[in-house]
Scaffold this motif. Structure first.
Motif, PDB file in Angstrom:
ATOM      1  N   VAL A 102       0.709  -1.096  -0.032  1.00 23.37           N
ATOM      2  CA  VAL A 102       0.228  -0.109   0.060  1.00 23.37           C
ATOM      3  C   VAL A 102       1.111   1.322   0.242  1.00 23.37           C
ATOM      4  N   CYS A 163     -12.681   6.217   8.412  1.00 21.55           N
ATOM      5  CA  CYS A 163     -11.055   6.086   8.313  1.00 21.55           C
ATOM      6  C   CYS A 163     -10.189   7.396   8.347  1.00 21.55           C
ATOM      7  N   SER A 165      -5.291   7.875   9.447  1.00 19.38           N
ATOM      8  CA  SER A 165      -4.011   6.841   9.901  1.00 19.38           C
ATOM      9  C   SER A 165      -3.723   6.461  10.539  1.00 19.38           C
ATOM     10  N   ARG A 190     -11.609   2.230  10.604  1.00 22.25           N
ATOM     11  CA  ARG A 190     -10.387   1.698  10.052  1.00 22.25           C
ATOM     12  C   ARG A 190      -9.217   2.243  10.118  1.00 22.25           C
ATOM     13  N   TYR A 192      -6.931   2.963   7.441  1.00 24.00           N
ATOM     14  CA  TYR A 192      -5.824   2.299   6.440  1.00 24.00           C
ATOM     15  C   TYR A 192      -4.913   3.416   5.530  1.00 24.00           C
ATOM     16  N   TYR A 196      -4.490   6.029   0.401  1.00 22.02           N
ATOM     17  CA  TYR A 196      -6.190   4.700   0.576  1.00 22.02           C
ATOM     18  C   TYR A 196      -6.596   5.498   0.654  1.00 22.02           C
ATOM     19  N   GLY A 197      -6.961   5.415   2.037  1.00 22.60           N
ATOM     20  CA  GLY A 197      -8.495   6.402   2.617  1.00 22.60           C
ATOM     21  C   GLY A 197      -8.907   7.166   1.393  1.00 22.60           C
TER      22      GLY A 197
END
Length: 264
Positions: A102, A163, A165, A190, A192, A196-197
């Motif tokens: 990622v 989401c 960090s 979550r 991510y 990506y989020g």
């Protein structure tokens, strides 16, 4: 076609070059990693990707300025252009050096204070996202395999996927209580992290992405992708634009709720 279509096409060419360099170094046994003054890592792939992008831009857009994470700011020829390319050669370097797939190259074009083109290329994930002002937002393996993307229609925090960090930065920003409040009130949370989020948000796979501290190159490419997909992107005070150092990105209907909690 918009007037930024040629710039977007160039961004894809830049990303193709970046991908070939970064993938050749991903999980390489001889990868060289050093620490910057702020103790964040930088690999030989970071510097090689940015050098390659700068070299191409200096030939194809000599009147445009450039700013990158590794080599700073280059003034436009004769200082006449209001256009500036913003480059993060590898966003997610900590993932890159540990072999986590990622990570991505972020490429943006600004006119004045507005970001008009954004591209995020994550070759280890086999996916790319891009947008230009007035052109919409798309995702796919490459430009010839594009699908239009759109944020979700979720309108209640209780139904939202949230989401972020990390929690450490929010604790340092003295907003950890607000973060925990959002986690309790949303359907799912979550971490991510990094680019990506925001890309999952633009695709409608989640509904809220927040970060307390960002540099220009961390965020510039993300903004047009989120907004052209129908989302809203501001800093913690509700201000638009890439240079404010923090981010609240949502699908739109949830933005006021998150601003009320984190912006106070």
């Amino acid at each position: 076609m918009t007037r930024f279509a040629d710039d977007l096409a160039l961004a894809h060419v830049l990303a193709d070059s970046a991908d070939s360099i970064s993938m050749a170094r991903f999980r390489a046994l001889d990868l060289t990693v050093t620490a910057k003054p702020d103790l964040t890592p930088v690999s030989d792939a970071d510097t090689a990707v940015e050098k390659a992008i700068r070299s191409t831009l200096s030939r194809t857009r000599p009147r445009d300025g450039m700013i990158g994470e590794e080599f700073g700011h280059s003034v436009a020829a004769a200082g006449l252009s209001q256009r500036q390319w913003v480059i993060d050669p590898i966003d997610g370097t900590k993932n890159f050096v540990r072999g986590v797939p990622v990570w991505a190259t972020l490429i943006a074009l600004m006119e004045g204070s507005e970001v008009v083109v954004g591209l995020v290329s994550a070759p280890a994930l086999g996916r790319r996202w891009w947008a230009a002002k007035g052109l919409g937002a798309y995702a796919g393996r490459h430009q010839a395999a594009a699908t239009a993307i759109r944020v979700s229609g979720v309108s209640r925090l209780a139904d939202a996927s949230f989401c972020y960090s990390s929690l450490t930065g929010w604790e340092q920003a003295e907003k950890l209580d607000g973060m925990l409040d959002i986690m309790r009130r949303t359907w799912r949370s979550r971490a991510y992290g990094d680019f990506y989020g925001y890309m999952l948000l633009a695709e409608g796979a989640l509904d809220i992405m927040v970060e307390p501290e960002l540099s220009l190159w961390d965020v510039a490419a993300l903004i047009p992708i989120v907004t052209e997909a129908g989302g809203t992107f501001t800093d913690l005070a509700g201000r638009e634009g890439p240079g404010n150092g923090s981010a609240i990105a949502t699908n739109g209907p949830l933005h006021a709720d998150i601003l009320d909690i984190l912006g106070s």
